[in-house]
Design an enzyme around this catalytic site. Structure first.
Site, PDB file in Angstrom:
ATOM      1  CE1 TYR A 172       0.352   2.165   4.100  1.00  0.00           C
ATOM      2  CE2 TYR A 172       1.033  -0.093   4.476  1.00  0.00           C
ATOM      3  CZ  TYR A 172       1.003   1.228   4.871  1.00  0.00           C
ATOM      4  OH  TYR A 172       1.640   1.620   6.035  1.00  0.00           O
ATOM      5  CB  CYS A 173       1.691   3.918  -1.645  1.00  0.00           C
ATOM      6  SG  CYS A 173       0.587   3.850  -3.069  1.00  0.00           S
ATOM      7  NE  ARG A 174       3.305   9.943  -1.196  1.00  0.00           N
ATOM      8  CZ  ARG A 174       4.173  10.323  -2.116  1.00  0.00           C
ATOM      9  NH1 ARG A 174       3.783  10.477  -3.372  1.00  0.00           N
ATOM     10  NH2 ARG A 174       5.439  10.550  -1.788  1.00  0.00           N
TER      11      ARG A 174
END
Length: 221
Positions: free
Chosen positions: A176-178
């Site tokens: 996952y990221c932002r």
């Protein structure tokens, strides 16, 4: 009927916020600040802006009441004025996605094709609680320290290929990221799958996670 000039003054206040949002780079800065407080230097580097240009955008956002600042020694750190500002940014994206057809064209051009096997938040929560998946955060260090999903392993995207040995091979990896429009997790999954690892992307990132009121841990590794 009400006083027309007073109504105009009220709507001018609303318009001032809309005017500030009408700049792609200022929206990018809001997207970065939704991850946590950042220094001017960090924001300028992350948004590919010169220091003076970034400072000018931040001043505009602060004058509109959307961000606040604090000084630590010689450095100034900025943060969103509240979770409602993060919610405004998230809702603006949803409206654009729903009502501007070219938004989807631009999204696909930037992120690539939608992956149908992405892991939604309910499923990701279950996996965090059961421990049957490796949760991988591929954002920069400063963003991970500002807040991350519980138990997430942190390897920035640019270091991923050199640090594959740190990832367990007996469980699926969920990256996952932002947020939903962040390319980092897409690229991480492509890299991991190309090297034979079982990896999928989380549909949501830290922005959506925080807005949903889900638990977030802070601090570096």
């Amino acid at each position: 009927m009400g006083d027309r000039s007073r109504k105009g003054a009220l709507f001018a206040e609303f318009a001032a916020v809309g005017k500030v949002l009408g700049n792609p780079k200022r929206l990018e800065i809001l997207d970065l600040l939704a991850q946590g407080p950042r220094s001017v230097e960090d924001l300028a580097a992350a948004a590919a802006l010169g220091m003076s240009t970034c400072s000018a955008h931040l001043q505009t956002l602060r004058e509109a009441g959307l961000v606040g600042s604090r000084r630590e020694g010689k450095r100034i750190f900025y943060s969103l004025a509240g979770d409602d500002v993060a919610g405004l940014w998230e809702y603006l994206r949803r409206v654009a996605q729903a009502h501007r057809p070219h938004t989807e064209v631009a999204r696909r051009a930037y992120l690539g094709p939608e992956d149908s096997d992405a892991v939604d938040t309910d499923e990701l929560l279950r996996r965090i609680r059961s421990g049957d998946a490796v949760i991988l955060d591929v954002r920069p260090e400063v963003e991970y320290a500002g807040g991350h999903l519980p138990g997430a392993i942190h390897i920035p995207l640019e270091e991923l290929t050199d640090r594959l040995a740190e990832l367990p091979t007996d469980r699926e990896i969920v990256a996952y990221c932002r947020g939903q429009y962040c390319v980092l997790a897409y690229e991480a999954v492509r890299q991991l799958n190309a090297r034979g690892l079982d990896a999928r992307r989380a549909t949501d990132g830290l922005l959506e996670w925080r807005l949903a009121g889900l638990p977030v841990e802070t601090g570096a590794v």
